[in-house]
Design a protein around this motif. Structure first.
Motif, mmCIF file in Angstrom:
data_model
loop_
_atom_site.group_PDB
_atom_site.id
_atom_site.type_symbol
_atom_site.label_atom_id
_atom_site.label_comp_id
_atom_site.label_asym_id
_atom_site.label_seq_id
_atom_site.Cartn_x
_atom_site.Cartn_y
_atom_site.Cartn_z
ATOM 1 N N ALA A 124 29.701 43.798 50.831
ATOM 2 C CA ALA A 124 30.692 43.571 49.777
ATOM 3 C C ALA A 124 30.408 44.507 48.604
ATOM 4 O O ALA A 124 29.257 44.659 48.199
ATOM 5 C CB ALA A 124 30.651 42.123 49.312
ATOM 6 N N PRO A 125 31.454 45.130 48.058
ATOM 7 C CA PRO A 125 31.228 46.007 46.921
ATOM 8 C C PRO A 125 30.708 45.263 45.693
ATOM 9 O O PRO A 125 29.982 45.822 44.883
ATOM 10 C CB PRO A 125 32.583 46.637 46.643
ATOM 11 C CG PRO A 125 33.570 45.866 47.422
ATOM 12 C CD PRO A 125 32.842 45.102 48.472
ATOM 13 N N ASP A 126 31.067 43.984 45.576
ATOM 14 C CA ASP A 126 30.609 43.200 44.426
ATOM 15 C C ASP A 126 30.597 41.726 44.818
ATOM 16 O O ASP A 126 31.486 41.244 45.513
ATOM 17 C CB ASP A 126 31.548 43.430 43.240
ATOM 18 C CG ASP A 126 30.906 43.064 41.901
ATOM 19 O OD1 ASP A 126 29.708 42.750 41.873
ATOM 20 O OD2 ASP A 126 31.624 43.106 40.893
ATOM 21 N N SER A 127 29.565 41.030 44.405
ATOM 22 C CA SER A 127 29.497 39.590 44.654
ATOM 23 C C SER A 127 28.867 38.926 43.442
ATOM 24 O O SER A 127 28.241 39.578 42.604
ATOM 25 C CB SER A 127 28.677 39.292 45.919
ATOM 26 O OG SER A 127 27.348 39.704 45.763
ATOM 27 N N GLU A 128 29.056 37.615 43.365
ATOM 28 C CA GLU A 128 28.521 36.866 42.234
ATOM 29 C C GLU A 128 28.202 35.457 42.702
ATOM 30 O O GLU A 128 29.056 34.794 43.299
ATOM 31 C CB GLU A 128 29.557 36.838 41.107
ATOM 32 C CG GLU A 128 29.087 36.172 39.836
ATOM 33 C CD GLU A 128 30.135 36.273 38.743
ATOM 34 O OE1 GLU A 128 30.753 35.234 38.450
ATOM 35 O OE2 GLU A 128 30.351 37.378 38.216
ATOM 36 N N PHE A 177 32.197 36.410 47.224
ATOM 37 C CA PHE A 177 32.826 37.714 47.066
ATOM 38 C C PHE A 177 33.455 37.775 45.673
ATOM 39 O O PHE A 177 34.013 36.783 45.207
ATOM 40 C CB PHE A 177 33.930 37.948 48.096
ATOM 41 C CG PHE A 177 33.420 38.094 49.503
ATOM 42 C CD1 PHE A 177 32.883 39.298 49.937
ATOM 43 C CD2 PHE A 177 33.475 37.037 50.386
ATOM 44 C CE1 PHE A 177 32.400 39.437 51.223
ATOM 45 C CE2 PHE A 177 33.010 37.163 51.688
ATOM 46 C CZ PHE A 177 32.460 38.367 52.099
ATOM 47 N N LYS A 178 33.357 38.912 45.024
ATOM 48 C CA LYS A 178 33.966 39.057 43.700
ATOM 49 C C LYS A 178 34.997 40.170 43.800
ATOM 50 O O LYS A 178 34.691 41.290 44.204
ATOM 51 C CB LYS A 178 32.894 39.413 42.660
ATOM 52 C CG LYS A 178 33.431 39.470 41.247
ATOM 53 C CD LYS A 178 32.311 39.704 40.256
ATOM 54 C CE LYS A 178 32.868 39.801 38.842
ATOM 55 N NZ LYS A 178 31.807 40.110 37.882
ATOM 56 N N PRO A 191 38.576 42.263 42.044
ATOM 57 C CA PRO A 191 38.983 42.774 40.727
ATOM 58 C C PRO A 191 39.819 41.737 39.990
ATOM 59 O O PRO A 191 40.472 40.890 40.589
ATOM 60 C CB PRO A 191 39.832 44.000 41.076
ATOM 61 C CG PRO A 191 40.314 43.743 42.461
ATOM 62 C CD PRO A 191 39.251 42.931 43.141
ATOM 63 N N LYS A 192 39.789 41.824 38.664
ATOM 64 C CA LYS A 192 40.614 40.935 37.849
ATOM 65 C C LYS A 192 42.078 41.322 38.007
ATOM 66 O O LYS A 192 42.418 42.495 38.093
ATOM 67 C CB LYS A 192 40.233 41.036 36.372
ATOM 68 C CG LYS A 192 38.902 40.430 36.050
ATOM 69 C CD LYS A 192 38.631 40.425 34.564
ATOM 70 C CE LYS A 192 37.316 39.745 34.303
ATOM 71 N NZ LYS A 192 37.040 39.616 32.889
#
Length: 92
Positions: free
Chosen positions: A78-82, A86-87, A89-90
């Motif tokens: 995943a390019p971004d997680s939190e 999975f996170k 884009p806004k």
């Protein structure tokens, strides 16, 4: 073709909803195209219905349970997680 069932003001309204700027020539062209599309749907209404098979059969393979990825494995690329999710884009 008979008188158009699509009004140019309806085309302008749809264009405004879609946030598309149309000049007068484009409105005229789209009015004709929308009328043509509606006439195609009217032609489809004239197609007779056929008898359907009363019993449907599933031709797909049966579902089978398999081991799932761990949470770490799923998030690995995943390019971004939190906090384990999975996170994305806004979206405004």
């Amino acid at each position: 073709m008979s008188e158009s069932v699509v009004d140019p003001e309806e085309v302008r309204h749809v264009a405004d909803l879609a946030r598309v700027d149309l000049d007068d020539d484009e409105v005229e062209r789209f009015t004709e195209q929308f009328a043509d599309i509606l006439s195609y749907f009217e032609a489809l209404d004239e197609v007779p219905e056929t008898d359907r098979e009363t019993e449907l059969a599933n031709v797909m393979r049966p579902d089978e349970a398999h081991d799932c990825l761990s949470q770490d494995e799923a998030l690995e690329n995943a390019p971004d997680s939190e906090t384990g999710h999975f996170k994305g884009p806004k979206v405004s």
